[in-house]
Design a protein around this motif. Sequence first.
Motif, PDB file in Angstrom:
ATOM      1  N   THR A 368      -4.639  14.305   3.673  1.00 42.12           N
ATOM      2  CA  THR A 368      -5.207  14.490   2.341  1.00 42.12           C
ATOM      3  C   THR A 368      -4.920  13.301   1.436  1.00 42.12           C
ATOM      4  O   THR A 368      -5.778  12.884   0.659  1.00 42.12           O
ATOM      5  N   LEU A 369      -3.720  12.750   1.564  1.00 37.42           N
ATOM      6  CA  LEU A 369      -3.304  11.740   0.587  1.00 37.42           C
ATOM      7  C   LEU A 369      -3.379  10.295   1.073  1.00 37.42           C
ATOM      8  O   LEU A 369      -3.544   9.385   0.268  1.00 37.42           O
TER       9      LEU A 369
ATOM     10  N   GLY B  19      -2.145  10.883  -6.327  1.00 33.01           N
ATOM     11  CA  GLY B  19      -2.018  10.504  -4.907  1.00 33.01           C
ATOM     12  C   GLY B  19      -3.344  10.597  -4.182  1.00 33.01           C
ATOM     13  O   GLY B  19      -3.676   9.741  -3.346  1.00 33.01           O
ATOM     14  N   TYR B  20      -4.114  11.610  -4.520  1.00 35.88           N
ATOM     15  CA  TYR B  20      -5.416  11.791  -3.861  1.00 35.88           C
ATOM     16  C   TYR B  20      -6.394  10.705  -4.306  1.00 35.88           C
ATOM     17  O   TYR B  20      -7.090  10.104  -3.489  1.00 35.88           O
ATOM     18  N   LEU B  21      -6.405  10.460  -5.617  1.00 37.32           N
ATOM     19  CA  LEU B  21      -7.397   9.516  -6.155  1.00 37.32           C
ATOM     20  C   LEU B  21      -7.113   8.068  -5.761  1.00 37.32           C
ATOM     21  O   LEU B  21      -8.031   7.281  -5.565  1.00 37.32           O
ATOM     22  N   GLN B  23      -6.262   6.675  -3.124  1.00 35.63           N
ATOM     23  CA  GLN B  23      -6.786   6.170  -1.850  1.00 35.63           C
ATOM     24  C   GLN B  23      -8.233   5.685  -1.966  1.00 35.63           C
ATOM     25  O   GLN B  23      -8.750   5.025  -1.078  1.00 35.63           O
ATOM     26  N   PHE B  24      -8.882   6.044  -3.084  1.00 29.57           N
ATOM     27  CA  PHE B  24     -10.271   5.616  -3.267  1.00 29.57           C
ATOM     28  C   PHE B  24     -10.380   4.340  -4.112  1.00 29.57           C
ATOM     29  O   PHE B  24     -11.474   3.957  -4.504  1.00 29.57           O
TER      30      PHE B  24
END
Lengths: 648, 37
Positions: A368-369, B19-21, B23-24
Amino acid sequence: MMIAVGAVTLQVLSCIGLGVIIIRLLRLNSEFSRGELYGWAFAIGFGVLGWLLFFMGIAGRYDPMWIAILLLAFTPGILLTLGRDSCRPSAQKTKYRLEIVDWFLIAALIVVLGMDLAEGLSPPADGDSMAYHFALPKQFLLAGHLEFVPRALDGAIPLLVQQTYLSVLGVGGERAMTLWVMVSGWSAAALVFIICHRYLNVRWSLAATLLYLTVPAIVFGGGSGQVEAKNAMFVLVSAFALTESRRTGSRGFLVLAGLGAGFFAASKFLGLLFIAAAGLTILLGRRAITRSAIFGIAALIAGSQWYFWNWWNSGDPVFPMLFGILEYSNLSFWDGLHDKFLNDVMLASEKAVPINLTWFLTYPFIATLAGRPEFESMRTGLGPFVLLALPFALAASWRYRYSIKKNPIFYLGVIAFLFYAFWFFTGSSQRIRHVVPVYPLLLICSIIAAHRWATASNNLRPLVAIVFISLGIQLAGHGVFSANYIRHIISGETREVFYRRNVTQFDPVPWINSHLIQSDKLLVQARQLIYLFDIPTYYAHHSIEALVDIRPGANNPKKLLHQLNSLGINYLLVTDSTPPPASVGLDQWRALLKTNCLKKVRNFSTTSISSRSLPSAGQHPGQMFLLIVDDDACIKSGFADKHPAAKP
Amino acid sequence: MIDLSRLALWSWILVITIGYLIQFKNLVPLIFKLVGQ
């Protein structure tokens, strides 16, 4: 366009009709409200239709007229939903009044469906769909019957879902097929809403549905030929029916659970792991033997035909997984060298991390991360919601720890967990989209548990926040993905222009389709082009097929020519590289070209596309050659001893 | 008085979202170009 819409409507009605017939036969109709009945019936009917079409293919009846008759025959089943006793009477609930948040969610849902529609109205462009999800139905339709495709991973595989592509393609053409994959991709979303609505109000059920529809893996695969979104509806049918059988004691629900699991297995080998996961939850319960037997027999009936078909044609029901265990010596289309290369190189490359407990526990977080490229979890992953909701779900599990086992939703989570464990520890491909079919189970568990805990502890704001954060991110991603299709619809560009923008190495296709004829046969190495050719093709690959040996290091042009002749191949479409590599493996054709055994017919300048959604990610120019086999020159050069047998 | 459980919850949300954002981050210029078109 009207024919396409008509064909999709006919197939939707036929699936609902078929599903309602099954539900009535199992005497389960009184368990569903009318709205629920349509949702469940479609999903079950989808599986039954795919199941029936297999036998139609065996009987050599892949003909648009026969398919239309089959679809029409089951459409009247929908009338069974009309009587007063056809479903559960609606409970006298207090009428739910939609508020501004609900209207916002409904508006977002309409936007999402609209973006999906843009994809549904555009030509297909996804690589796997072009290589086999859509290419095989087209091939079977042209042949008029089911054919065994001797390729590992994308040929000799369970193809139940693709059977429904075949029927709608035959009756309504390509646009009907793309609209059908869109509609059938929505089915699991409808089931998510239906299940959530048993536990949550309209607002939260809508939120869960939106979260499902916009999760990157579904945005990527839901509107294409990819089977994961379709398998998700089989998983939902099976898992929910299991919980209902536990609640009601009904054997009908057990049969339904078995059918759902069987349909999944008939659509993908991983469905076997789902049968194991669901079966284990039955074995751990009461009356395990009887209940397992009912579930197992239903799954066997629904899912075994493709394994039998593989066994009949190759001797291995899960071709080629049992190579070295089962007898393969009489098989002309597989050998030890290819099997070793497939396992040691191609499948090994899909396992990015070691199979151990640490990675089992950390994979969901890493994927996910900070997903590795092999996981394909960034642009086609499962979104942030489940991870964001984790503390809520854990808090709910603790708070309700004494009663959790009585909650049907708990078992949905157990099935998802077991499937994940089986998938991880059996060393399957670690691409995250392989677990997409059980994602809705996880989503439903998370949102229901989180909502229950947040409501009970008067702490709803953080949950609302994570729903909106997740939806915001996912909707933005959906928008980026759909912009390409919206542009196609608005600009009115032709199909060919669309393909030049979206499909790598498309450039030779129009010329080849207009100059080669049905008696020709073209060797193709670019899998994304297979569906687009209107002439017979053979897909050559270094590790998933052995009839044309182009493994890296293979260096036997004479053998290659013999294999081409045996398959009736007279043209080759190959990729050039600069500087020219050695004449081995994929490039063995260069040795034949040097001696004029192969002759260049035409050069094509091509474009490789890095991303369909983000054109500025880059395009790379290249070159392809169309080559023709010159039999006389082959004999003269010593690569062939005599003229090949008359081509088919 | 600070409610530690709520603080932990909001911190989790913040960390995971960032953390999720993150990676973009490499896609951001490409997305801006797409929007610009």
